[in-house]
Design a protein around this motif. Sequence first.
Motif, PDB file in Angstrom:
ATOM      1  N   LEU A 155      -9.937  24.732  -2.504  1.00 14.54           N
ATOM      2  CA  LEU A 155      -9.522  23.769  -3.200  1.00 14.54           C
ATOM      3  C   LEU A 155     -10.252  22.350  -3.294  1.00 14.54           C
ATOM      4  O   LEU A 155     -10.515  21.868  -2.240  1.00 14.54           O
ATOM      5  CB  LEU A 155      -8.087  23.340  -3.036  1.00 14.54           C
ATOM      6  CG  LEU A 155      -6.794  24.297  -3.380  1.00 14.54           C
ATOM      7  CD1 LEU A 155      -5.838  24.051  -3.053  1.00 14.54           C
ATOM      8  CD2 LEU A 155      -7.323  25.159  -4.845  1.00 14.54           C
ATOM      9  N   PRO A 156     -10.770  21.949  -4.314  1.00 15.37           N
ATOM     10  CA  PRO A 156     -11.529  20.643  -4.112  1.00 15.37           C
ATOM     11  C   PRO A 156     -10.374  19.414  -3.984  1.00 15.37           C
ATOM     12  O   PRO A 156      -9.381  19.340  -4.047  1.00 15.37           O
ATOM     13  CB  PRO A 156     -11.805  20.477  -5.515  1.00 15.37           C
ATOM     14  CG  PRO A 156     -11.212  21.079  -6.580  1.00 15.37           C
ATOM     15  CD  PRO A 156     -10.593  22.273  -5.833  1.00 15.37           C
ATOM     16  N   GLU A 157     -11.333  18.386  -3.370  1.00 15.51           N
ATOM     17  CA  GLU A 157     -10.271  17.282  -2.966  1.00 15.51           C
ATOM     18  C   GLU A 157      -9.963  16.292  -3.978  1.00 15.51           C
ATOM     19  O   GLU A 157      -8.868  15.635  -4.063  1.00 15.51           O
ATOM     20  CB  GLU A 157     -11.327  16.299  -1.877  1.00 15.51           C
ATOM     21  CG  GLU A 157     -11.397  17.191  -0.718  1.00 15.51           C
ATOM     22  CD  GLU A 157     -12.109  16.541   0.478  1.00 15.51           C
ATOM     23  OE1 GLU A 157     -12.451  15.245   0.329  1.00 15.51           O
ATOM     24  OE2 GLU A 157     -12.398  16.728   1.573  1.00 15.51           O
ATOM     25  N   ARG A 158     -10.688  16.206  -5.106  1.00 13.89           N
ATOM     26  CA  ARG A 158     -10.456  15.417  -6.268  1.00 13.89           C
ATOM     27  C   ARG A 158     -10.892  16.164  -7.610  1.00 13.89           C
ATOM     28  O   ARG A 158     -11.461  17.308  -7.448  1.00 13.89           O
ATOM     29  CB  ARG A 158     -11.382  14.223  -6.240  1.00 13.89           C
ATOM     30  CG  ARG A 158     -11.069  13.219  -5.085  1.00 13.89           C
ATOM     31  CD  ARG A 158     -12.103  12.093  -4.922  1.00 13.89           C
ATOM     32  NE  ARG A 158     -11.386  11.019  -3.971  1.00 13.89           N
ATOM     33  CZ  ARG A 158     -11.701  10.983  -2.766  1.00 13.89           C
ATOM     34  NH1 ARG A 158     -12.535  12.201  -2.045  1.00 13.89           N
ATOM     35  NH2 ARG A 158     -11.370  10.161  -1.749  1.00 13.89           N
ATOM     36  N   ALA A 159     -10.427  15.536  -8.472  1.00 14.05           N
ATOM     37  CA  ALA A 159     -10.515  16.186  -9.873  1.00 14.05           C
ATOM     38  C   ALA A 159     -10.476  15.099 -10.954  1.00 14.05           C
ATOM     39  O   ALA A 159     -10.012  14.254 -10.509  1.00 14.05           O
ATOM     40  CB  ALA A 159      -9.401  17.265 -10.057  1.00 14.05           C
ATOM     41  N   LEU A 160     -10.986  15.466 -12.073  1.00 13.56           N
ATOM     42  CA  LEU A 160     -11.018  14.557 -13.176  1.00 13.56           C
ATOM     43  C   LEU A 160      -9.921  14.915 -14.079  1.00 13.56           C
ATOM     44  O   LEU A 160      -9.840  15.828 -14.925  1.00 13.56           O
ATOM     45  CB  LEU A 160     -12.335  14.757 -13.780  1.00 13.56           C
ATOM     46  CG  LEU A 160     -12.845  13.450 -14.913  1.00 13.56           C
ATOM     47  CD1 LEU A 160     -12.869  12.097 -14.138  1.00 13.56           C
ATOM     48  CD2 LEU A 160     -14.180  13.819 -15.557  1.00 13.56           C
ATOM     49  N   ALA A 161      -8.824  13.991 -14.257  1.00 11.80           N
ATOM     50  CA  ALA A 161      -7.824  14.320 -15.027  1.00 11.80           C
ATOM     51  C   ALA A 161      -7.463  13.228 -16.339  1.00 11.80           C
ATOM     52  O   ALA A 161      -7.972  12.100 -15.661  1.00 11.80           O
ATOM     53  CB  ALA A 161      -6.636  14.355 -14.357  1.00 11.80           C
ATOM     54  N   VAL A 202      -8.528  11.676  -9.728  1.00 10.24           N
ATOM     55  CA  VAL A 202      -7.237  11.729  -9.036  1.00 10.24           C
ATOM     56  C   VAL A 202      -7.592  12.712  -7.944  1.00 10.24           C
ATOM     57  O   VAL A 202      -8.538  13.555  -7.952  1.00 10.24           O
ATOM     58  CB  VAL A 202      -6.306  12.102 -10.082  1.00 10.24           C
ATOM     59  CG1 VAL A 202      -5.998  11.151 -11.030  1.00 10.24           C
ATOM     60  CG2 VAL A 202      -6.367  13.731 -10.457  1.00 10.24           C
ATOM     61  N   GLU A 203      -6.457  12.452  -6.778  1.00  9.10           N
ATOM     62  CA  GLU A 203      -6.779  13.505  -5.745  1.00  9.10           C
ATOM     63  C   GLU A 203      -6.038  14.966  -6.514  1.00  9.10           C
ATOM     64  O   GLU A 203      -5.215  14.915  -7.249  1.00  9.10           O
ATOM     65  CB  GLU A 203      -5.569  13.071  -4.886  1.00  9.10           C
ATOM     66  CG  GLU A 203      -5.712  11.769  -3.913  1.00  9.10           C
ATOM     67  CD  GLU A 203      -7.051  12.049  -2.933  1.00  9.10           C
ATOM     68  OE1 GLU A 203      -7.290  13.141  -2.448  1.00  9.10           O
ATOM     69  OE2 GLU A 203      -7.650  11.172  -2.585  1.00  9.10           O
ATOM     70  N   ALA A 204      -6.834  15.971  -6.233  1.00 10.91           N
ATOM     71  CA  ALA A 204      -6.548  17.318  -6.503  1.00 10.91           C
ATOM     72  C   ALA A 204      -5.118  17.775  -6.297  1.00 10.91           C
ATOM     73  O   ALA A 204      -4.633  18.390  -6.991  1.00 10.91           O
ATOM     74  CB  ALA A 204      -7.509  18.320  -6.020  1.00 10.91           C
ATOM     75  N   ARG A 205      -4.627  17.365  -5.046  1.00 12.61           N
ATOM     76  CA  ARG A 205      -3.055  17.588  -4.659  1.00 12.61           C
ATOM     77  C   ARG A 205      -2.249  17.012  -5.414  1.00 12.61           C
ATOM     78  O   ARG A 205      -1.030  17.331  -5.332  1.00 12.61           O
ATOM     79  CB  ARG A 205      -2.927  17.385  -3.187  1.00 12.61           C
ATOM     80  CG  ARG A 205      -3.024  15.759  -2.780  1.00 12.61           C
ATOM     81  CD  ARG A 205      -3.050  15.670  -1.185  1.00 12.61           C
ATOM     82  NE  ARG A 205      -1.803  16.128  -0.739  1.00 12.61           N
ATOM     83  CZ  ARG A 205      -0.685  15.620  -0.375  1.00 12.61           C
ATOM     84  NH1 ARG A 205      -0.354  14.600  -1.242  1.00 12.61           N
ATOM     85  NH2 ARG A 205       0.311  16.487   0.105  1.00 12.61           N
ATOM     86  N   ASP A 206      -2.592  15.945  -6.244  1.00 13.58           N
ATOM     87  CA  ASP A 206      -1.632  15.234  -7.126  1.00 13.58           C
ATOM     88  C   ASP A 206      -1.483  15.592  -8.512  1.00 13.58           C
ATOM     89  O   ASP A 206      -0.749  15.379  -9.318  1.00 13.58           O
ATOM     90  CB  ASP A 206      -2.046  13.871  -7.266  1.00 13.58           C
ATOM     91  CG  ASP A 206      -1.608  12.999  -5.817  1.00 13.58           C
ATOM     92  OD1 ASP A 206      -1.108  13.581  -4.962  1.00 13.58           O
ATOM     93  OD2 ASP A 206      -2.626  12.040  -5.593  1.00 13.58           O
TER      94      ASP A 206
END
Length: 913
Positions: A139-145, A154-158
């Motif tokens: 899983l990546p640490e961050r994502a573009l949402a 944002v944090e990927a876990r969020d």
Amino acid sequence: MTDHRRNHAVKDPSGDEDSGVRPPSGELTFDPSEPLARLRRELATGPDGLSAREAARRLAVHGPNEVRRKARASFPGELAAQLVHPLALLLWAAAVLAFVADLAVLGWAILAVVVVNAGFALLQERQAERAVETLARYLPERALAVRDGRALTVEARDLVPGDVIVLEEGDKVPADARVTEGGLEVDLSMLTGESVPAERTEAAGLLGAPLLDEPNLVFSGTTCVEGQGRAVVFATGDRTELGRIAALSQRTRREESPLERQVKKVAWLIAAVATGMGAVFLVLGVAVGLPLTDSLMFAIGLLVANVPEGLLPTITLALAVGVRALARQGALVKRLSAVETLGSTSVICTDKTGTLTRNRMRLHTLWTAGHGTDEGPWARELVHAGALCTTVTRDADGDLHGDPTESALVAGAADHGVPVDLDRRDAERRALFRFDPRLRLMSVVQEDRASGRPRILVKGAPEAVLAAVLPGPDREAARSATQRMAEGGIRVLAVAAREPAAGEPLPVRRQEAETGLSLLGLIGLYDPPRTGVAEAVGRCHEAGVRVHVVTGDNGATAAAIAREVGIGVPRLEVVSASESLRDDELDRLLVEDDAEIVFARSSPETKLKVADTLRAHGRIVAMTGDGVNDAPALHRAHIGVAMGRSGTDVAREAAAMVLTDDDFATIVTAIESGRRVYDNVRKFIVYIFAHATPEIVPFLVFALSAGAVPLPLTVLQILAIDLGTETLPALALGRERSEPGIMRRPPRPQHQSVISRDMLVRSWGYLGLVSAVLVLSGFFYVLWRAGWQPGDATSAGSPLHHAYVTATTATFAGIVTCQVGTAFAARTDHAALRDIGLLSNRLLLLGIAFELVFTAALVYTPPLQEIFGTAALPWDVVVLIAAFPLLVWGTDELRRARRAARAGDPLTRRSRQ
């Protein structure tokens, strides 16, 4: 794979009748294949995503987007488990008795043995289950949402269901999502094992398609290799495909190996016998008038003499030696007990590509439309067109990178004298429609060098290409040729072309390009079997091991490769669409029939079903795998075998063994090594158990004589034998070479005990009894030479005390020399010692040298004499006990010769033990 998500009705929690939607609760899952408008309505989201406040509320309900790890046992818990092993419990009891009898030195010595054994076993066996942690690293640490209508990092876990995410080339997908805009090429190999990237667009879903084949879905942990798009998240954390696999991996816990179960049974048996004997003779000692202290000493002696303190560390060390030997041969075994389990393997379920074959595709056969030949200008045109319809690239060193099939096409074109300049190919390309796994086609619009006009080239699965070809006799001829080639183990591609009419616009959609085609011909690609696989399969059959193939490949191609390497004895059966098989059908195929099976077009779930079926019927299963989705099956099999070169990290973590060379033959080598290790475990059990009799008999003589005969052996001397002189020779027996015919025996039954009746008779009745008679003869020889008569005082200060100490030393040294004879006797079971070489085990010779030096130190070094109660032996006693090894070994050789003469074929007899 079946779709495991079901649709749920939802309502607005606020009571607003106009909204008609309700934010998802933590218990709801969603059907991502339904119409997009309905999915958005159920997820309560839209093109602009969620608000930050709504995302925070959903995060509280759904929890973080991460794969949850199963809590692992604490170090104190694992250590405690080692300290309550049956043999350890018996030693605890002996230590308590020693302290009660005011024998503190003995008590502390026994406790030290318990702690050393527990620590050693814990350090050797503690192998953390890191499969779930490895899954989490995908899983990546961050994502573009998109939040509040704006794209934010944002944090990927969020991330939560309903979030809209933006995906670009090089991004890891942070959650399971439905593509709503744009198009992507996604590498799904970690889930599907397919090396070809899959196209994902906002297209409508396919009715009844497996979830991973849906054309509009992307999955957590996979990678975007090309394109750009937006997607709406429908599953996070444990509800993703990645989370489902993690849950399966954690539910399929590792079970004890056959050896571990048998050693525990043997330990309880020894504990029961030792405790019973100790209790009976404690009462007997008191009844015949022995002081309570002497009776307790006697009981402790029986306990210590019965417990093979060196058994557990010696087994662990022998398995560790097997692990190191296999590592040198290309098999990394991660769990010590797996070495022994390998030896009992009765079924191997193997992949095809890269395991049976080399995974090096090359152009093999050409069939040209209207000519049927693989030579001439038509063949060159065919292979050149196929090479132009590729996307592979070449690096600075000239090596091809991309799909192996396409690399084989480009290399094949060069071999046929029509090399393709990849830079010029791309410069002359007017349109590209990438490979679609649903259509099984790829097409390009390429500028023709000769005419300067565009030309449409299409390649793909023969049935898909032929459906787009204009009717004519070539279509039927091509179908027949395809079948013939597939039956020969060849992968077949069809190539077709079309030149747009003058003035016709270039196609902008693939449907416009892939129609009205003229067939150029068929290209056959071949991935040859690995060298040595056929021989390895033959050895499996000799050893009674069945081999099944579980592959995602075409049935005819997989069957041809299976037959080429010898799989299919006595017959081969091909089963397609394996995931639809019912349990009763699998029972019939795998247990009731005698065929070897090719499970074609199989999913990773098929592997899990096959492993479960075989286990349910008592088979010991070795299962190969390389993808993330193979992890549950690798856990479930007795021996999960991952590929070291082509496998994913998750598969390697889930497996018990990793092949550094990805070669099937290495599995067979590991099975032979496992059988050898098991045989050697039995050899040193014979060696260790043979010394129980000469250690117990002296205490029985002491008790039955009501003390008239003093104790011929002290408890500390027993510990010196069991932990000092015994260990190295026992370990050396774990390094013995295989006896002749080891791979011509059938797999041993799962219920077969590591200790058989014949072993006990040989250990206690032959080797042990002969040793006991010899050592007692040495004990009494020393006493009688000094004028001792039964009942004479031998305690400290008495005239005969020195003679008594010398006699116990003779007993101790006599047991050690008997060990030497037992070690040579235990090296073989049926073969004569000369068949394997008297001096072939150098480690055993070193071990014997060590125990003799160690014994000499205890006998002749004053500080050790005082601790262990020994005295220097006169030369005549030394000569006497020096004859013991030859007498012990010679007696066993005579027994073996008599048995061989009566039994006939020793291999047949041995397989029944």
